[in-house]
Design a protein around this motif. Structure first.
Motif, mmCIF file in Angstrom:
data_model
loop_
_atom_site.group_PDB
_atom_site.id
_atom_site.type_symbol
_atom_site.label_atom_id
_atom_site.label_comp_id
_atom_site.label_asym_id
_atom_site.label_seq_id
_atom_site.Cartn_x
_atom_site.Cartn_y
_atom_site.Cartn_z
ATOM 1 N N ALA A 61 0.815 -1.220 0.000
ATOM 2 C CA ALA A 61 0.000 0.000 0.000
ATOM 3 C C ALA A 61 0.843 1.262 0.000
ATOM 4 N N ASP A 62 2.068 1.196 0.533
ATOM 5 C CA ASP A 62 2.921 2.384 0.601
ATOM 6 C C ASP A 62 3.250 2.941 -0.776
ATOM 7 N N ASN A 63 3.133 2.116 -1.818
ATOM 8 C CA ASN A 63 3.456 2.561 -3.173
ATOM 9 C C ASN A 63 2.260 3.141 -3.920
ATOM 10 N N PRO A 74 -10.574 1.369 10.302
ATOM 11 C CA PRO A 74 -10.347 2.715 10.851
ATOM 12 C C PRO A 74 -9.025 2.822 11.607
ATOM 13 N N ARG A 75 -8.354 3.948 11.392
ATOM 14 C CA ARG A 75 -7.103 4.317 12.067
ATOM 15 C C ARG A 75 -5.915 3.441 11.676
ATOM 16 N N SER A 76 -6.060 2.637 10.630
ATOM 17 C CA SER A 76 -4.913 1.860 10.150
ATOM 18 C C SER A 76 -4.110 2.702 9.167
ATOM 19 N N LYS A 77 -2.886 2.268 8.885
ATOM 20 C CA LYS A 77 -2.054 2.946 7.893
ATOM 21 C C LYS A 77 -2.766 2.996 6.543
ATOM 22 N N GLU A 78 -3.395 1.883 6.193
ATOM 23 C CA GLU A 78 -4.087 1.812 4.903
ATOM 24 C C GLU A 78 -5.235 2.819 4.819
ATOM 25 N N ILE A 98 -3.818 6.298 4.127
ATOM 26 C CA ILE A 98 -3.415 6.432 2.719
ATOM 27 C C ILE A 98 -4.631 6.651 1.837
ATOM 28 N N ALA A 99 -5.682 5.878 2.068
ATOM 29 C CA ALA A 99 -6.898 5.988 1.259
ATOM 30 C C ALA A 99 -7.550 7.354 1.419
#
Length: 278
Positions: free
Chosen positions: A145-147, A172-176, A179-180
């Motif tokens: 997902a970082d890319n 909710p509150r995740s890194k993903e 990003i979204a």
């Protein structure tokens, strides 16, 4: 002197003349109980192939006999015949859609679906591949997902060039989720749809019953998740090849969309609709 009255065998004259045995035709079917006339073996049909029928008796013993042999049903002679194939109706794909009639390969449409990694792509292809080929939709890898922002900047989404994105662990509150949210506020937001499932990894989107579990085990954060799953299942996990083999075994249990959790099925269907609209 001989008495001619006793020259013959009166009992022999009483025996009926035996002609060919008339056998009614019976279509072969699983569960049909038959008696093999020569061996008197009695059992239910459990399989048939290469001109043989397999019978299983009440004790679980299985024997194979030629379909050309004689059989009885309730003491009545029968001749086994293979059942007539019914005309095939419209077939369904692994995703549950009606299969399209064979047609020429479709040129890939400009819109794309992006998934995080190889395992995600393989599962999407296995279940939705037929649908995607009919629509001309290509699935590409993000390699994490970082890319995503970098990949979308290069892809340059637009009204005629939509991007659908499937992320793991989109909660909710995740890194993903961060990003979204950032991409939704950005310049490409209107032409990008990011959806995700709540599972740590795509492996968890396979219903646990398909691998003999009641639920996927909880893996401590100190252990890499896939390695932990392999150890919990009693599978090797020392090398990357072991992880690949484990995924192959899990994916091999997936027959169609019914073997996947609805949280994944609904998200993928949403993405396909989004990139094929218009």
């Amino acid at each position: 002197m001989f008495d001619e009255r006793y020259d013959g065998d009166p009992l022999a004259r009483m025996k009926p003349r035996r002609g060919p045995v008339e056998r009614r035709e019976v279509p072969l079917a699983r569960g049909l109980v038959l008696e093999h006339t020569e061996t008197e073996f009695c059992g239910a049909v459990v399989g048939a192939r290469d001109g043989l029928v397999q019978l299983e008796d009440f004790g679980g013993k299985v024997r194979a006999f030629s379909l050309a042999d004689g059989f009885l049903i309730d003491g009545v002679p029968v001749r086994l015949v293979m059942p007539q194939r019914r005309p095939a109706g419209r077939q369904r794909t692994a995703s549950g859609s009606f299969a399209a009639e064979q047609q020429r390969a479709k040129v890939a449409m400009p819109s794309r679906i992006f998934v995080e990694g190889k395992h995600d792509a393989e599962l999407v292809e296995q279940v939705w591949g037929d649908d995607l080929r009919v629509e001309g939709v290509v699935v590409e890898l993000l390699q994490g997902a970082d890319n995503l922002e970098e990949v979308l900047a290069e892809f340059r989404p637009g009204p005629e060039r939509r991007a659908g994105v499937l992320l793991d662990h989109l909660v909710p509150r995740s890194k993903e989720s961060r990003i979204a949210e950032a991409i939704a506020r950005g310049p490409h937001g209107a032409n990008v749809l990011i959806v995700g499932h709540p599972f740590v990894d795509i492996w968890q989107a396979v219903k646990p019953a398909r691998v003999g579990l009641e639920a996927w085990p909880t893996i401590p954060r100190s252990i890499e998740w896939k390695k932990g799953i392999c150890l919990a299942l009693g599978w090797p996990a020392d090398e990357q090849a072991d992880i690949a083999d484990a995924w192959s075994r899990i994916r091999g249990r997936v027959r169609n969309f019914r073997d996947l959790e609805p949280e994944l099925v609904g998200r993928v269907e949403h993405l396909i609709d989004f990139v094929t609209v218009g």
